[in-house]
Structures are given as structure tokens and as C-alpha cells.
Design a protein around this motif. Structure first.
Motif, mmCIF file in Angstrom:
data_model
loop_
_atom_site.group_PDB
_atom_site.id
_atom_site.type_symbol
_atom_site.label_atom_id
_atom_site.label_comp_id
_atom_site.label_asym_id
_atom_site.label_seq_id
_atom_site.Cartn_x
_atom_site.Cartn_y
_atom_site.Cartn_z
ATOM 1 N N HIS A 62 0.810 -1.203 0.000
ATOM 2 C CA HIS A 62 0.000 0.000 0.000
ATOM 3 C C HIS A 62 0.851 1.264 0.000
ATOM 4 C CE1 HIS A 62 -3.493 -2.479 0.518
ATOM 5 N NE2 HIS A 62 -2.985 -3.031 1.605
ATOM 6 N N ARG A 63 1.980 1.234 0.642
ATOM 7 C CA ARG A 63 2.830 2.429 0.639
ATOM 8 C C ARG A 63 3.324 2.730 -0.771
ATOM 9 N NH1 ARG A 63 5.247 5.563 4.197
ATOM 10 N NH2 ARG A 63 4.463 4.294 5.903
ATOM 11 N N GLU A 64 3.787 1.707 -1.476
ATOM 12 C CA GLU A 64 4.243 1.915 -2.841
ATOM 13 C C GLU A 64 3.099 2.382 -3.734
ATOM 14 O OE1 GLU A 64 4.797 -0.610 -0.998
ATOM 15 O OE2 GLU A 64 6.974 -0.853 -0.795
ATOM 16 N N GLN A 68 2.323 6.053 -2.875
ATOM 17 C CA GLN A 68 3.372 6.933 -3.399
ATOM 18 C C GLN A 68 3.214 7.127 -4.903
ATOM 19 O OE1 GLN A 68 6.970 5.006 -2.122
ATOM 20 N NE2 GLN A 68 6.889 5.879 -0.051
ATOM 21 N N ASP A 90 -3.559 -0.333 9.312
ATOM 22 C CA ASP A 90 -2.394 0.554 9.283
ATOM 23 C C ASP A 90 -2.876 2.005 9.318
ATOM 24 O OD1 ASP A 90 0.106 1.590 9.105
ATOM 25 O OD2 ASP A 90 0.670 0.583 7.239
ATOM 26 N N LEU A 126 -0.410 4.816 8.208
ATOM 27 C CA LEU A 126 -0.241 4.966 6.763
ATOM 28 C C LEU A 126 -1.385 5.793 6.175
ATOM 29 C CD1 LEU A 126 1.346 4.110 4.201
ATOM 30 C CD2 LEU A 126 -0.200 2.153 4.036
ATOM 31 N N GLU A 166 -0.793 9.391 7.130
ATOM 32 C CA GLU A 166 0.333 9.981 6.404
ATOM 33 C C GLU A 166 -0.084 10.467 5.014
ATOM 34 O OE1 GLU A 166 4.657 8.576 4.560
ATOM 35 O OE2 GLU A 166 3.619 7.331 6.051
ATOM 36 N N PHE A 167 -0.836 9.639 4.296
ATOM 37 C CA PHE A 167 -1.177 10.011 2.931
ATOM 38 C C PHE A 167 -2.478 10.807 2.860
ATOM 39 C CE2 PHE A 167 1.878 6.664 2.191
ATOM 40 C CZ PHE A 167 2.565 7.126 1.080
#
Length: 1107
Positions: free
Chosen positions: A579-581, A584, A661, A664, A667-668
Motif C-alpha cells: 500500500h505504501r508503494e 506513493q 495501518d 499509513l 500519512e497520505f
């Protein structure tokens, strides 16, 4: 010629006499029966022992010699038809000559002769039912075998013309006359036309093994069913009109007059015949042609066909199917070869499967090389070849490194020995599959690769992989499912690969390929995704990644990045829980969409709300887990797989990303909070992210958005924000207002009546929110400003007098003070335990009438409130207790005070809680210029119904004029008068009701009940006597009290209504008793007993009770 289906072998090379007809002796004997032109019958046998069966069928492929001759067996007319048939369980020779006869072979003993068939020219035998039909002129006869040695005539029918050909078709007979074909019903003789016959050749009717018919129309063979309806398979087109046709699956062998059709020398017509062999499978292609001279007849036999010439006999022996398959495959007739594979014996199932697979592969290569890519993939799918074999044709399609693709090969033709094929050895398939690599030059290789990566080839590959996908994915998922289920029920599980990990990772792309099924699934999904990407089907690629898949992460990521298919790449990251990738990348795409000069080629525009939508998705389920719900729902229910899945995969996997999470998500979400505030807050609410966590994160990373978040949070879910967050939001508002106040104060431009959006927001929050801490906020307020904010905070602390003093003496806005009182009054109405609802208005009235005392040490009192350790509910209003004045006037004033029905407690002073008469006098007789009498009277006039009139009149100054109090006293007096009149009416009504009840009582007391010695009980019918008795309310029914009590007990047990009695009494030897029952006001039955006419020497004891 396509291939050799039959080999022509001379059985009788030369015969001295002309042959008219030929037949096979029997199934157990391979001898031939010949009808010769000299009217003799000759029996020929092979040189070897005829009783030994042949490996090729009834007829042996060797030379035959004459064994026996019967001279003069046939009449001078000659033989029309001769064939072997079954009759009564034995084989007979049916001969149509001058008549029809049946003969037992080889003795040629006559079994039956049908003399009525004399002159017949055609016949048809139904062996199943033992029925014979023959045509003679324009008549058709039907005979049935009687089970012995004779035949019985069944029917005789007339037809329009002479019968040229006939055949049984079920219960009907298909006949061919000169002009057309007709179906004759053998039961009632009904005729139905089929279609006209040809103009050149005579009618020809041939029955097929399937029960259908083949009707000749010149050089065309038409298929019809048993009812004469055309069969949609089509028709056979011969080069010439056939004179005879023999059906031997899978071919139709036709006898054609020789006429030049192929590259052979022209031979005069009538001297040579062409045997044309065609397939019975549409489109009925020509298989083989055989040229023989002077052919007379064709006779069918098992695995062979006997061809009768004028002076010789040939046998057409079928080439073994294996050899035919090899021939067809080598010549490129793959469909014919596959059709022949279906005819292989069932015991050679493995041989047939191997042959079919090899032919499908060769056929697929042939189609692929000729540009028929979809058809080629259909053949690859039918061959059951592994998908890696097909992918080897696509060099640019990458597969996981753990998989080795075979080198692309072409199968070449190999010659096979027919004898090996006839033995049915499975080694034949190995020979057929033998291949050698084709070496191409470098330029040819590049051209071939370019062709193989064209759009059409990839589309064909996609269809092939999609057709294969379900079964492969099901097997792969089932393996993972078995592991999970076995582990869930406590079974010791051993992985398919002992070196592989036991637990799967949460991502689906990194599924350990510890088994062949999952490895194949990874190869298939990876190749399919690449093919979809290369053909531009990004939507289909996304759908593939959204479902259950085994795509290789590294390969697919590289391909999708190269093809700029970022939407599919996002789905790839998502399904692997990266999910982070994914976020981003999505943020980068959003920024590129905003840019005027983007560096990436975007097929679509990416907006910030896409990040919100992504953050709402649930955490992806690993393939093995998802497979449980797809393929094993019962195990999910039985073994509680939800709990088991969470255990095996290190955490909850069926929850939203916000729950798994949240950091996360925070953050986004900061990236889009400013552009999409409402959607972001909705994300926080729907994801159940703790508001304290969100607020803390915003405080550190986006302080400017903290207030916005809290505002939206409060607007969307008022109950979802805690008191601490409410207090923090108000603190933020207050800080902004104090900064604004400090700025204006330094410039000496502060105006208490100025309102900016920030201050209005603060006032609204202070007034509508109840979860903040007013004491802490009150300490931060300046001493000489922000009086309205201070008043609201004091009101929250229940310091109503101080709050109203600020509205009146600092802000000088009586309207705000009145609104404040209304809010307090309405809120107290919802709290029944608070009896004094009107005291808040009396407090405001007291403030209007005693301004000096209220403003004395005002700031000191506020500071005392703030510094007090515990602030309770103060007594609102400070009104001095006045001494009661004697006389009638005081009571009248008290009656006027009925505007407020509740009994109000004595109001105390706010400062000390106690007041004396002197305080009131002081406030009331103070400086008239300081008293806000107009405001006080206006308050009384507007809220007279909410104010206790007695208390209000006590507070007003003595100098107040009565006319100024009219707005207050007028409605108050009117209401009191109205209440007085209402109560008077009610009193009169109650008095009238009392008189009516008394009158009714007197009427009831007039009733008289007489009891004598003859009075009996209505229940037991016995005399009352001296027993205790009871009288029912009707005044007539007498019963014993014991009987009455027993009857009421029974009714009580049954749940019935219990009766009442008017009188209960005891009579001791009365002569006469008179009872006067009566009813009291309360509705209870009362009785009075009167005794009259009794003897003086008797003693009477009577008692009356109330029931």
C-alpha cells in the motif's frame, strides 16, 4: 486422392463365366457365392481353410478357388438381387430372380419361396422384425416371416409408378419411382412426397447405420431422416451419378461410370468404372478413387467390400486406421485424422488420446504458421499441452525464473509402418511426436518473433490462457486451501515443499510456488497480464488483478511500468498489500496530472479523491485464504476460518486499511486533506480511526488543518468527538481571537462590537458545544474585553447572575440577556426536578432594578468564581423575603401570582445567599437614574406568563405607576380571572354530581326484600331457614351464603368474573324479614335490614355487611 483408405486385392483374378451376382456365404464362413450367366451357382473358397477366420474380416485377402458348382440353380430370367440375410436366428441367402427364395448355405437347401413375388424387380428386408417388402410393377407387397418355413402376406399397396428402389426406414418404406421419392406407411399405405428424383440416373435409396437415408438425385446424395425431412448436415456431391452406394463407416463407396475426372487416360464410358470413396463427415470430402473395368455390383462385408466384375472378383480391404491417421496427418488433413481417431477401439483409449494430442499439436503449429492464431490456440487447448509449451512460441513473454520454457519446436512428418499401427502399440504416438528443431537465419528469426508478438497472436494467446485459467487457478487455490483447513482443524500439516515456508505472506504476488499447480498458475497469470498489457487492454488487466491471481510481482511491475499502465500497476500493488508503494505512485500521478508539463504519459487523469478511495479499500486477502471462500465454503463455516485466517496470517486481514495501518492512512491523507477536506474526514469516520490519534497527527504535521478537521468532525458526527477534542477546538478558536485582540489593542482600535468570522466561530462553538472546560477558557480571557465570550462561559458554569450582568451592564444589550433567560428557562423545562423555572427571569429583573449592587466588585466576584475549587449550581435570583402584610390585599396579590403555578422557593442573594428587607429597600429606593425600570417593565410585559407575579411585584419600586404595569398585570389578571371562573364552574358541577349520587342512594334504599319460611336458595333450591343468606344486587335472588361462596370459588378457578351481593344476613326463626339494600356514594353495596311481623317470644339476630 487424399489418402489410401482401401487396398484393392484380386480375389478371383479370372473367371471363365460371366458373373451376374455375388454374395458372401455366411458370417462363419468366408466363402463366396456366385450367380453366373449360365444359370449356375458356384461357391468359391480361399485356398487356405475357409473355416479359419480371417484377421481382416469375413473375406480373406487371398486368392479364391471354385469349391462347388450347382448347375441350373437359377431360372432363365437370371438373378436380380442376391444377398445374405438373417432369418430366424440363422443366416440365409435371399435370391430375387423369377421369384423370391430363401436358401440355407452352404447346402443351398430351400427354406421358403414367395411365389407371389414373381416378376418383382426390387425388394427390402428388415432383419429386426423379419419383414420383407418387394415391388412388382405399381404394387408394393409386405410379407412377414411366420417363425417357421413360410411367409404371411401382411399388406399390399398401390403406388403411382413402377418402383425402382426401396429401403426400410423404421416402420415406413422409402420408395423411389420414376419421378420422385416417397415415404410409404406400412400400416395404412399413406404416401408422402419427399422430393423429385433425378432426370439422368434412376432413383437410389441407401439406408445408413444411423437410421437415416441417403437418396440419390443424379450426382448428388441427399440425407433425409426416417420421415423424409432433410437433414441439415448437407449433401454429398459425386463427380457422376452413382449406380450403387455401399456405406461402411466412416466412408461411402460409390460405383460411378468411368468418366475422366482425374489425371488418368480417358477410357470409353461403359468399359471401366470409377470407385469413388468419400468421407461421411461434412463437408464429405473425396478420400480415394479406384479404377476397375466392367464393375457389376458392390457387396458390403465386415472391414471389406466385395467388387464383382464380369469375369473377376476384387476385395477392397480397409487400411488400418492407424495407418490412415498417419497418412492424413502427413498430408495436412488434420480434421480427417482426428475424426478417424474417434473410431479407434475403446480398448486403445491411451493410444487414441496420444494420437489426438499429437495431431492437435501438429495442427496447431500448422495453423499458427499460416496466421490462423485463434484456431491454433483452440488446437493447443484440445491437445492438453502444458501452457509453457505454448508460451515458448512467444519469446517476449516473460515467466518466473523458477520455470524453464521448452525451446520452440516444429513437428515434422514421420513415416510409420502400417503393421506397427495395426498392432495398436502406444509407441506410435511417440514416433508421431518426434520432432527436430528448425534452424532459421537471424533475419528470419527476428521476423518470426515480430509476427509472434503481433496483436492478433497476442489476442489468440489471451483467449487460450483465459480458457485454461479457471481449472488451473482452482487446482492451485485448492492446494493452499487444504493447507489452511488442515492446519485449522489441528492436523499435522507438511508442506508440499519441505524447504518452503509454511506460512504465506500477506501479499498474493509472493505466494511460495511450492507445488506444480501454483507454479503453473503463476506462469499463466503472469503471461496473461503481459498479453493484456501489450494489447492495450488495461481495464481487463485491472479486473484480473482485482480477483484471485498469482501474478509475479517483479515481472508484472516491470512490464506495467514500461507500458505506462499505471492504473493496473496500482492494482498490482494493492493485491500484494504494497500500500505504501501504491499510495506513493498514486500521489506522483496526481501531481503529474496537475502539472502543465508532465513527465509521464498518462492515459487518464488522476485526482486527489482517488487517494481517498484507495485508503478506503480493505486489506487484500491472500489467494489461499480467498480460495477457501470460493471453493470451500462449508469448511469456512465448519472450522470457523475467520478466526483461523487471522491467526495464520499474523493479524486481521478482513478489516479496512484504516484499522490495519492507520498511520499509513494518516500519512497520505494529509496530502489531500486541504483539497478534499470533507472526503478525508468521512474517511476517518468510516475507517473508525481514533479521533485523538488524528488530532495528534494533525497537530504535529498539519497544525493549520487541525481546526478544519475538528470542525468537520463535529459537523458530521457530533457525538463522535470527545470532550478533550471539543476543548482543544475551542482553545484553537480562542487563540486565534486573542491574537486578533492583541493586534487591535496594540493599535488601540479594539471595538467590543466588532465581529470577525473567527470570533463568530468562537461564539458559536462556545454556545453550541458542551464538552469543553469553561474554567480554563475563562482564565485566558482579558479583563476589559470579550465580554460576550465571558458571559457564555459563565452561563456554562451556571453563574447566571454574573452572565446576565455582563449582558446588561457591560454589553448593554438587553436582547441578549432576554435570549439567555429564554434558553435557560427552556432547558430547565426538560428537567422536572428543577421546580423554579421562572427564577431566571426574576434574576434578570433584580439586575435591572439593583444596578449598583450588581456592579459592585464585579471583577472580584468573577475571579472568585474562577478560583473556586468546586462550582455548584447557584441559586439564581436574589430577592429579599418580605414580611407578610396582613389584610385582604396580600391574599389577592397571592392569587394574582397564579401565572406561575409552581410553588417557588425564597430567592437568595448571589453574594451571601441571605438578604434582609433593608437590601431590597436599598435597591428599590436607590438612585432612580440608575434603575433600568423601562427594561424591567418590558421584561415583565414580554414574559409575564413565565414570571411569578407575587415575586415580581415585591421587586418593583414603590413609585412604579400602575399604567406602566398594564402590559404585565393585564394578561396576568385576565388569566387569574379566567382560572377563578373555571374553578367556580368545576365546583358547581361537583356539587350537582353529589346531589345526583345522594338521590340515587335514596332510590336504592326504598327497595324491600321479604324473607319467609318458604324462601328458597336459587342455587341449591333448599329453604333459607335460619342459615346465613345473601341477596344479589337485583334485590330478588336469594341464596345461601355458603352456596354463594362455593360458586364464586369455582368461578375464580375458571377465571370468570366474580359476582357481588347486596345483603348478607342471619335470620333466627323469622316470621317475616324485610331487607332494604342500598348503595353508597363509592359504589359499594350497602344493606339495611328491617324486621317486621315477628313473634314476641322469638329472638332474632341479624347482621349486615358491605361488599
Amino acid at each position: 486422392m487424399v489418402h489410401t483408405a482401401y487396398d484393392a486385392v484380386p480375389l478371383v483374378p479370372t473367371f471363365p463365366i460371366k458373373i451376374d451376382a455375388i454374395a458372401i456365404a455366411s458370417a462363419s464362413n468366408s466363402s463366396l457365392v456366385l450367380a453366373c450367366s449360365d444359370n449356375s451357382l458356384r461357391i468359391l473358397s480361399p485356398k487356405s481353410d475357409p473355416s479359419i477366420p480371417s484377421s481382416s474380416g469375413l473375406v480373406k485377402d487371398e486368392e479364391y478357388v471354385e469349391e462347388r458348382t450347382i448347375a441350373g440353380f437359377f431360372p432363365k430370367r437370371g438373378v436380380v438381387t442376391m444377398k445374405t440375410v438373417g432369418l430366424g436366428g440363422t443366416e440365409m441367402l435371399l435370391v430375387l430372380a423369377e421369384s423370391i427364395g430363401f436358401y440355407r448355405v452352404p447346402e443351398m437347401e430351400t427354406v421358403a419361396v414367395i411365389t407371389k413375388a414373381k416378376g418383382a424387380n426390387v425388394c427390402a428386408w428388415d432383419e429386426r422384425r423379419g419383414v420383407l417388402a418387394f415391388g412388382r410393377g405399381k404394387r408394393v407387397f409386405v410379407f412377414r416371416h411366420d417363425g417357421g418355413r413360410g411367409f404371411v402376406e401382411v399388406k399390399e399397396f398401390g403406388v403411382p409408378d413402377t418402383v425402382k428402389s426401396m429401403s426400410w426406414c423404421g416402420e415406413n418404406i422409402c420408395i423411389g419411382i420414376r419421378r420422385e421419392y416417397m415415404i410409404l406407411n406400412s400400416t395404412n399405405g399413406a404416401l408422402s412426397e419427399v422430393f423429385p428424383s433425378g432426370r439422368i440416373a434412376p432413383p437410389l435409396v441407401v439406408s445408413l447405420p444411423s437410421g437415416e437415408l441417403l437418396l440419390g438425385k443424379d450426382n448428388i446424395g441427399v440425407f433425409v431422416d426416417q420421415n423424409g425431412k432433410l437433414v441439415p448436415e448437407g449433401r454429398i456431391v459425386w463427380s457422376e451419378a452413382p449406380s450403387e452406394i455401399v456405406i461402411q463407416q466412416p466412408y461411402a463407396v460409390a460405383l460411378l461410370p468411368r468418366y475422366v475426372e482425374v489425371g488418368l487416360l480417358s477410357i470409353p464410358k461403359g468399359e471401366s468404372f470409377l470407385l469413388s470413396i468419400r468421407s461421411l463427415r461434412p463437408p464429405y470430402p473425396l478420400i480415394q478413387t479406384i479404377v476397375l473395368r466392367n464393375v457389376k455390383h458392390l457387396v458390403e462385408s465386415s472391414c471389406s467390400i466385395i467388387v464383382s466384375l464380369e469375369n473377376s472378383v476384387y476385395g477392397l480391404f480397409a487400411v488400418p486406421l492407424g495407418a490412415q491417421i498417419v497418412q492424413l496427418t502427413a498430408s495436412g488433413n488434420f480434421e480427417e485424422a482426428l475424426a478417424l481417431c474417434k473410431l479407434l477401439p475403446p480398448e486403445d483409449s491411451s493410444l487414441r488420446a496420444s494420437k489426438e494430442s499429437a495431431i492437435h499439436i501438429r495442427y496447431a503449429h500448422y495453423l499458427f504458421d499460416n496466421g490462423s492464431y485463434e484456431e491454433a490456440m483452440e488446437q493447443f487447448a484440445a491437445s492438453q499441452v502444458d501452457i509453457t509449451y505454448v508460451l515458448s512460441l512467444y519469446p517476449s513473454i516473460l515467466v518466473p525464473k523458477s520455470v524453464l520454457l521448452p525451446e520452440p519446436e516444429k513437428l515434422v512428418d514421420t513415416g510409420l509402418d502400417a503393421s506397427d499401427l495395426s498392432r495398436g502399440s502406444s509407441a506410435m504416438s511417440d514416433d508421431m511426436e518426434a520432432s527436430s528443431p528448425v534452424h532459421l537465419e537471424s533475419d528470419e528469426t527476428s521476423a518470426l518473433e515480430s509476427k509472434k508478438m503481433s496483436h492478433n497472436t497476442l489476442m489468440a494467446l489471451i483467449k487460450f490462457l483465459q480458457k485454461k485459467r479457471f481449472s488451473i487457478i482452482e487446482k492451485a487455490a485448492a492446494e493452499g486451501t487444504d493447507e489452511v483447513v488442515l492446519d485449522a482443524v489441528g492436523t499435522n500439516f507438511r508442506s508440499y515443499d519441505s524447504k518452503g515456508p509454511k506460512k504465506f505472506t500477506k501479499g498474493r504476488g509472493s505466494v511460495p510456488l511450492s507445488s506444480g499447480s501454483r507454479e503453473r498458475a503463476a506462469v499463466l497469470d503472469t503471461a496473461l497480464l503481459q498479453a493484456l498489457g501489450l494489447t492495450g487492454q488495461s481495464s481487463a488487466a485491472r479486473e484480473l488483478l482485482k480477483g484471485l491471481n498469482y501474478c509475479d510481482l517483479k515481472i508484472c511491475e516491470e512490464i506495467l511500468q514500461k507500458l505506462n499502465q499505471y492504473a493496473a500497476l496500482l492494482e498490482l500493488y494493492k493485491c500484494n498489500n504494497m500500500h505504501r508503494e501504491a499510495l506513493q505512485l498514486l500521489h506522483q500521478l496526481v501531481e503529474e496530472s496537475k502539472s502543465e508539463h508532465p513527465q509521464l504519459e498518462l492515459a487518464q487523469k488522476f485526482t486527489p479523491d482517488m487517494i481517498i478511495e484507495y485508503l478506503k479499500v480493505s486489506l487484500c486477502i491472500p489467494v489461499s485464504v480467498l480460495a477457501i471462500y470460493i471453493f470451500r465454503p462449508y469448511e469456512c463455516y465448519k472450522f470457523n476460518c475467520i478466526h483461523m485466517i487471522n491467526k495464520l496470517y499474523d493479524g486481521p486481514i478482513l478489516q479496512p486499511l484504516c484499522a490495519t495501518d492507520p498511520m499509513l492512512v494518516l500519512e497520505f491523507s494529509m496530502l489531500v486533506l486541504e483539497s478534499c477536506p470533507t472526503q478525508t474526514i468521512d474517511l476517518f469516520l468510516s475507517g473508525n480511526i481514533p479521533a485523538d490519534m488524528v488530532n495528534s497527527y494533525l497537530k504535529q504535521h498539519a497544525p493549520s488543518m487541525q481546526a478544519t478537521y475538528l470542525e468537520l468532525m463535529l459537523a458530521m458526527n457530533e457525538n463522535g468527538i470527545s470532550g478533550n477534542l471539543q476543548n482543544e477546538m475551542v482553545q484553537i478558536y480562542l487563540s486565534e481571537v486573542l491574537e486578533w485582540y492583541a493586534e487591535l489593542s496594540s493599535q488601540q482600535q479594539w471595538d467590543e462590537t466588532a465581529y470577525t468570522p473567527k470570533r463568530r466561530k468562537l461564539l458559536t462553538a462556545l454556545d453550541s458545544i458542551s464538552g469543553y472546560n469553561p474554567e480554563g477558557l475563562l482564565k485566558r480571557l482579558p479583563l476589559d474585553a470579550l465580554y460576550e465570550e465571558r458571559a457564555i462561559l459563565l452561563g456554562k458554569m451556571n453563574q447566571h447572575e454574573l452572565a446576565l450582568s455582563l449582558y446588561v451592564h457591560k454589553l448593554h444589550v438587553p436582547e441578549l440577556a432576554l435570549s439567555y433567560c429564554d434558553r435557560v428557562y427552556e432547558s430547565q423545562n426538560h428537567q422536572p426536578y428543577l421546580k423554579s423555572h421562572s427564577s431566571i427571569y426574576l434574576t434578570l429583573l433584580h439586575i435591572y432594578l439593583n444596578p449598583q449592587r450588581m456592579t459592585r466588585d464585579f471583577q472580584k466576584r468573577i475571579n472568585n468564581v474562577v478560583s473556586s475549587p468546586s462550582i455548584g449550581m447557584p441559586k439564581v435570583g436574589s430577592v429579599t423575603s418580605l414580611k407578610g402584610r396582613a389584610g385582604r390585599s396580600t391574599r389577592k396579590i397571592a392569587e394574582i401570582g397564579g401565572a406561575e403555578d409552581d410553588v417557588l422557593p425564597n430567592l437568595s442573594s448571589v453574594e451571601s445567599g441571605k438578604s434582609s428587607d433593608g437590601d431590597v429597600d436599598e435597591g428599590s429606593t436607590g438612585d432612580a437614574s440608575n434603575i433600568m425600570l423601562d427594561e424591567a417593565l418590558d421584561l415583565l410585559g414580554k414574559r409575564w406568563e413565565r414570571i411569578n407575579g407575587v415575586q415580581a411585584l415585591k421587586l418593583l419600586p414603590k413609585e412604579t405607576k400602575l399604567k406602566n404595569m398594564l402590559p404585565f398585570l393585564g394578561p396576568l389578571v385576565r388569566k387569574s380571572s379566567e382560572a377563578y371562573r373555571n374553578f367556580s364552574v368545576i365546583k358547581r358541577l361537583r356539587q350537582s354530581e353529589n346531589l345526583q349520587v345522594k338521590d340515587e342512594l335514596y332510590e336504592h334504599r326504598k327497595a324491600v326484600v321479604k324473607i319467609s319460611n318458604d324462601s328458597t336458595c336459587s342455587l341449591c333450591n333448599k329453604k333459607i331457614g335460619a342459615s346465613v343468606f345473601a341477596i344479589y344486587p337485583n334485590g330478588k335472588t336469594l341464596v345461601h351464603f355458603v352456596c354463594f361462596r362455593d360458586s364464586q370459588s369455582m368461578k375464580a378457578v375458571r377465571g370468570l368474573k366474580i359476582d357481588s351481593v347486596a345483603v348478607v344476613g342471619i335470620l333466627s326463626s323469622p316470621e317475616h324479614l324485610s331487607a332494604r339494600p342500598g348503595t353508597g356514594r363509592s359504589g359499594l353495596n350497602v344493606c339495611n335490614l328491617f324486621f317486621r311481623g315477628f313473634a314476641l317470644h322469638k329472638f332474632f339476630l341479624c347482621a349486615a355487611v358491605v361488599l
